[in-house]
Design a protein around this motif. Structure first.
Motif, PDB file in Angstrom:
ATOM      1  N   LEU A 220      29.977 -13.463  17.647  1.00 54.05           N
ATOM      2  CA  LEU A 220      31.017 -12.437  17.552  1.00 54.05           C
ATOM      3  C   LEU A 220      31.667 -12.551  16.170  1.00 54.05           C
ATOM      4  O   LEU A 220      32.251 -13.594  15.851  1.00 54.05           O
ATOM      5  CB  LEU A 220      32.055 -12.636  18.659  1.00 54.05           C
ATOM      6  N   PRO A 221      31.570 -11.499  15.341  1.00 53.08           N
ATOM      7  CA  PRO A 221      31.971 -11.613  13.935  1.00 53.08           C
ATOM      8  C   PRO A 221      33.467 -11.833  13.731  1.00 53.08           C
ATOM      9  O   PRO A 221      33.877 -12.415  12.728  1.00 53.08           O
ATOM     10  CB  PRO A 221      31.533 -10.273  13.324  1.00 53.08           C
ATOM     11  N   GLU A 222      34.291 -11.373  14.671  1.00 52.88           N
ATOM     12  CA  GLU A 222      35.742 -11.456  14.450  1.00 52.88           C
ATOM     13  C   GLU A 222      36.323 -12.780  14.953  1.00 52.88           C
ATOM     14  O   GLU A 222      37.520 -13.012  14.837  1.00 52.88           O
ATOM     15  CB  GLU A 222      36.459 -10.256  15.075  1.00 52.88           C
ATOM     16  N   PHE A 223      35.462 -13.641  15.522  1.00 54.28           N
ATOM     17  CA  PHE A 223      35.938 -14.943  16.005  1.00 54.28           C
ATOM     18  C   PHE A 223      35.361 -16.073  15.159  1.00 54.28           C
ATOM     19  O   PHE A 223      34.276 -15.951  14.603  1.00 54.28           O
ATOM     20  CB  PHE A 223      35.539 -15.135  17.470  1.00 54.28           C
ATOM     21  N   THR A 224      36.082 -17.192  15.110  1.00 51.34           N
ATOM     22  CA  THR A 224      35.589 -18.360  14.365  1.00 51.34           C
ATOM     23  C   THR A 224      34.425 -19.004  15.118  1.00 51.34           C
ATOM     24  O   THR A 224      34.175 -18.705  16.297  1.00 51.34           O
ATOM     25  CB  THR A 224      36.694 -19.421  14.216  1.00 51.34           C
ATOM     26  N   ALA A 225      33.747 -19.926  14.424  1.00 45.59           N
ATOM     27  CA  ALA A 225      32.663 -20.689  15.046  1.00 45.59           C
ATOM     28  C   ALA A 225      33.178 -21.385  16.306  1.00 45.59           C
ATOM     29  O   ALA A 225      32.554 -21.331  17.369  1.00 45.59           O
ATOM     30  CB  ALA A 225      32.112 -21.702  14.057  1.00 45.59           C
ATOM     31  N   LEU A 226      34.332 -22.030  16.174  1.00 39.18           N
ATOM     32  CA  LEU A 226      34.907 -22.745  17.320  1.00 39.18           C
ATOM     33  C   LEU A 226      35.152 -21.791  18.496  1.00 39.18           C
ATOM     34  O   LEU A 226      34.794 -22.097  19.636  1.00 39.18           O
ATOM     35  CB  LEU A 226      36.227 -23.424  16.918  1.00 39.18           C
ATOM     36  N   GLU A 227      35.739 -20.642  18.199  1.00 39.36           N
ATOM     37  CA  GLU A 227      36.033 -19.676  19.269  1.00 39.36           C
ATOM     38  C   GLU A 227      34.747 -19.139  19.894  1.00 39.36           C
ATOM     39  O   GLU A 227      34.676 -18.951  21.117  1.00 39.36           O
ATOM     40  CB  GLU A 227      36.872 -18.516  18.711  1.00 39.36           C
ATOM     41  N   ASN A 228      33.718 -18.913  19.078  1.00 43.65           N
ATOM     42  CA  ASN A 228      32.452 -18.441  19.627  1.00 43.65           C
ATOM     43  C   ASN A 228      31.876 -19.418  20.644  1.00 43.65           C
ATOM     44  O   ASN A 228      31.221 -19.004  21.602  1.00 43.65           O
ATOM     45  CB  ASN A 228      31.442 -18.193  18.498  1.00 43.65           C
ATOM     46  N   VAL A 229      32.096 -20.711  20.435  1.00 48.96           N
ATOM     47  CA  VAL A 229      31.563 -21.718  21.353  1.00 48.96           C
ATOM     48  C   VAL A 229      32.512 -21.953  22.536  1.00 48.96           C
ATOM     49  O   VAL A 229      32.082 -22.275  23.639  1.00 48.96           O
ATOM     50  CB  VAL A 229      31.278 -23.042  20.604  1.00 48.96           C
ATOM     51  N   ALA A 230      33.796 -21.730  22.311  1.00 49.68           N
ATOM     52  CA  ALA A 230      34.779 -21.942  23.386  1.00 49.68           C
ATOM     53  C   ALA A 230      34.787 -20.778  24.390  1.00 49.68           C
ATOM     54  O   ALA A 230      34.991 -21.000  25.594  1.00 49.68           O
ATOM     55  CB  ALA A 230      36.176 -22.129  22.793  1.00 49.68           C
ATOM     56  N   LEU A 231      34.561 -19.561  23.903  1.00 51.46           N
ATOM     57  CA  LEU A 231      34.731 -18.384  24.770  1.00 51.46           C
ATOM     58  C   LEU A 231      33.864 -18.382  26.025  1.00 51.46           C
ATOM     59  O   LEU A 231      34.369 -18.078  27.116  1.00 51.46           O
ATOM     60  CB  LEU A 231      34.532 -17.094  23.956  1.00 51.46           C
ATOM     61  N   PRO A 232      32.559 -18.715  25.921  1.00 48.34           N
ATOM     62  CA  PRO A 232      31.763 -18.716  27.163  1.00 48.34           C
ATOM     63  C   PRO A 232      32.264 -19.729  28.186  1.00 48.34           C
ATOM     64  O   PRO A 232      32.130 -19.509  29.400  1.00 48.34           O
ATOM     65  CB  PRO A 232      30.343 -19.060  26.705  1.00 48.34           C
ATOM     66  N   GLN A 233      32.833 -20.818  27.711  1.00 52.47           N
ATOM     67  CA  GLN A 233      33.390 -21.805  28.650  1.00 52.47           C
ATOM     68  C   GLN A 233      34.625 -21.224  29.338  1.00 52.47           C
ATOM     69  O   GLN A 233      34.824 -21.402  30.541  1.00 52.47           O
ATOM     70  CB  GLN A 233      33.788 -23.085  27.907  1.00 52.47           C
ATOM     71  N   MET A 234      35.447 -20.528  28.564  1.00 48.94           N
ATOM     72  CA  MET A 234      36.651 -19.939  29.154  1.00 48.94           C
ATOM     73  C   MET A 234      36.267 -18.856  30.159  1.00 48.94           C
ATOM     74  O   MET A 234      36.906 -18.717  31.215  1.00 48.94           O
ATOM     75  CB  MET A 234      37.559 -19.413  28.045  1.00 48.94           C
ATOM     76  N   ALA A 235      35.185 -18.118  29.847  1.00 52.14           N
ATOM     77  CA  ALA A 235      34.697 -17.107  30.803  1.00 52.14           C
ATOM     78  C   ALA A 235      34.233 -17.761  32.097  1.00 52.14           C
ATOM     79  O   ALA A 235      34.248 -17.149  33.163  1.00 52.14           O
ATOM     80  CB  ALA A 235      33.559 -16.296  30.183  1.00 52.14           C
ATOM     81  N   ALA A 236      33.819 -19.039  32.003  1.00 48.23           N
ATOM     82  CA  ALA A 236      33.366 -19.766  33.194  1.00 48.23           C
ATOM     83  C   ALA A 236      34.517 -20.523  33.860  1.00 48.23           C
ATOM     84  O   ALA A 236      34.297 -21.301  34.786  1.00 48.23           O
ATOM     85  CB  ALA A 236      32.235 -20.725  32.815  1.00 48.23           C
ATOM     86  N   GLY A 237      35.747 -20.332  33.358  1.00 44.33           N
ATOM     87  CA  GLY A 237      36.905 -20.898  34.045  1.00 44.33           C
ATOM     88  C   GLY A 237      37.480 -22.160  33.431  1.00 44.33           C
ATOM     89  O   GLY A 237      38.425 -22.741  33.963  1.00 44.33           O
ATOM     90  N   VAL A 238      36.930 -22.604  32.295  1.00 43.04           N
ATOM     91  CA  VAL A 238      37.462 -23.794  31.622  1.00 43.04           C
ATOM     92  C   VAL A 238      38.707 -23.386  30.829  1.00 43.04           C
ATOM     93  O   VAL A 238      38.738 -22.319  30.223  1.00 43.04           O
ATOM     94  CB  VAL A 238      36.389 -24.386  30.675  1.00 43.04           C
ATOM     95  N   GLY A 239      39.729 -24.226  30.827  1.00 44.25           N
ATOM     96  CA  GLY A 239      40.945 -23.934  30.062  1.00 44.25           C
ATOM     97  C   GLY A 239      40.689 -23.967  28.566  1.00 44.25           C
ATOM     98  O   GLY A 239      39.755 -24.626  28.101  1.00 44.25           O
TER      99      GLY A 239
END
Ligand code: ADP
Ligand code: ADP
Length: 225
Positions: free
Chosen positions: A98-117
């Motif tokens: 996702l171009p508008e998110f950082t590398a860290l956010e790109n890796v964190a987002l799928p976890q958050m979608a799966a319910g991780v804080g």
């Protein structure tokens, strides 16, 4: 149980109509945990269809798709969506970060979608990025990263939810040979260390030779490699 198994998988597009295309004609394969298998296929042989069915993005007309021994073909959409999110990682030739998110956010987002804080997701994201050598670049957006860095971030994103199966379609196809070699080394290290099963479609015979074995798909059938 195999991490992934396909048994007698058949798929025809435009079934029953003039010009129907029989794409998969009874494909069977099994991947053990910790195994990397190359999938070599001429263009049009049905590679994308096979990867989509293995990743529960598409359903076969006949046959069985098992993840960790569990038959997924007959399950409902919700169960399939959940299994895909929790148990399957995808990597494509072009990373689709996702171009508008950082590398860290790109890796964190799928976890958050799966319910991780958020905090826990970001800690794991940083661990994964460190692991593949792009930790110092975690705060940058994809456009500021090199092709090899972008692809390593895409690996981390695919692995963020600890899938048991990784499906990769030409994961190093857009990289120069040296970067491709390095990125592929990272993939193999992750397979060896985490017990991930990887099915990697590639035209690169040198990479195929570094995997445990090669499956050849021709005209919708697995043929001897
Ligand atoms: P590969 O990835 O090996 O190039 P695909 O799985 O994309 O092959 O496609 C295999 C064959 O099925 C091709 O002949 C393609 O044109 C056809 N095909 C793929 N998707 C569709 C579709 N949605 N509808 C009709 N034909 C399709
Ligand atoms: P933890 O649950 O604390 O992450 P693990 O034994 O699962 O411990 O993982 C040990 C190391 O391997 C950690 O650095 C973790 O981030 C990494 N790791 C775990 N699973 C995977 C995976 N599927 N892909 C890549 N790295 C992983």
């Amino acid at each position: 149980d195999p991490a992934l198994a396909l048994e007698g998988v058949e798929k025809t597009y435009g079934r029953g109509r003039a010009g129907e295309v029989r794409v998969l004609r009874g494909v069977s394969l099994a991947l053990a945990p910790g195994e990397a298998v190359a999938l070599v296929a001429p263009s049009g042989a049905g590679k994308s269809t096979l990867l989509h069915i293995a990743g529960l993005l598409d359903t076969p007309d006949a046959g069985v798709v098992r993840l960790g021994g569990q038959d997924m073909a007959g399950r409902g959409d919700r169960a399939r969506t959940q299994a895909r999110r929790d148990r399957v990682g995808f990597i494509y030739q072009f990373h689709h970060l996702l171009p508008e998110f950082t590398a860290l956010e790109n890796v964190a987002l799928p976890q958050m979608a799966a319910g991780v804080g958020r905090r826990a997701a970001e800690v794991r994201a940083q661990e994964l990025l460190d692991r593949v050598g792009v930790g110092p670049r975690a705060g940058h957006r994809p456009a500021a990263l090199s092709g090899g860095e972008q692809q390593r971030v895409a690996f981390c994103r695919a692995l963020a939810n600890r899938p048991s199966v990784l499906l990769a379609d030409e994961p190093t196809g857009n990289l120069d040979p040296e970067t491709s070699d390095q990125v592929f080394g990272v993939l193999m290290a992750l397979v060896r260390e985490t017990g991930l099963a990887a099915l990697v479609a590639t035209h690169n015979m040198a990479l195929a030779a570094r995997m445990d074995r090669t499956l050849r798909l021709e005209a919708g059938e697995i043929v001897p490699a």
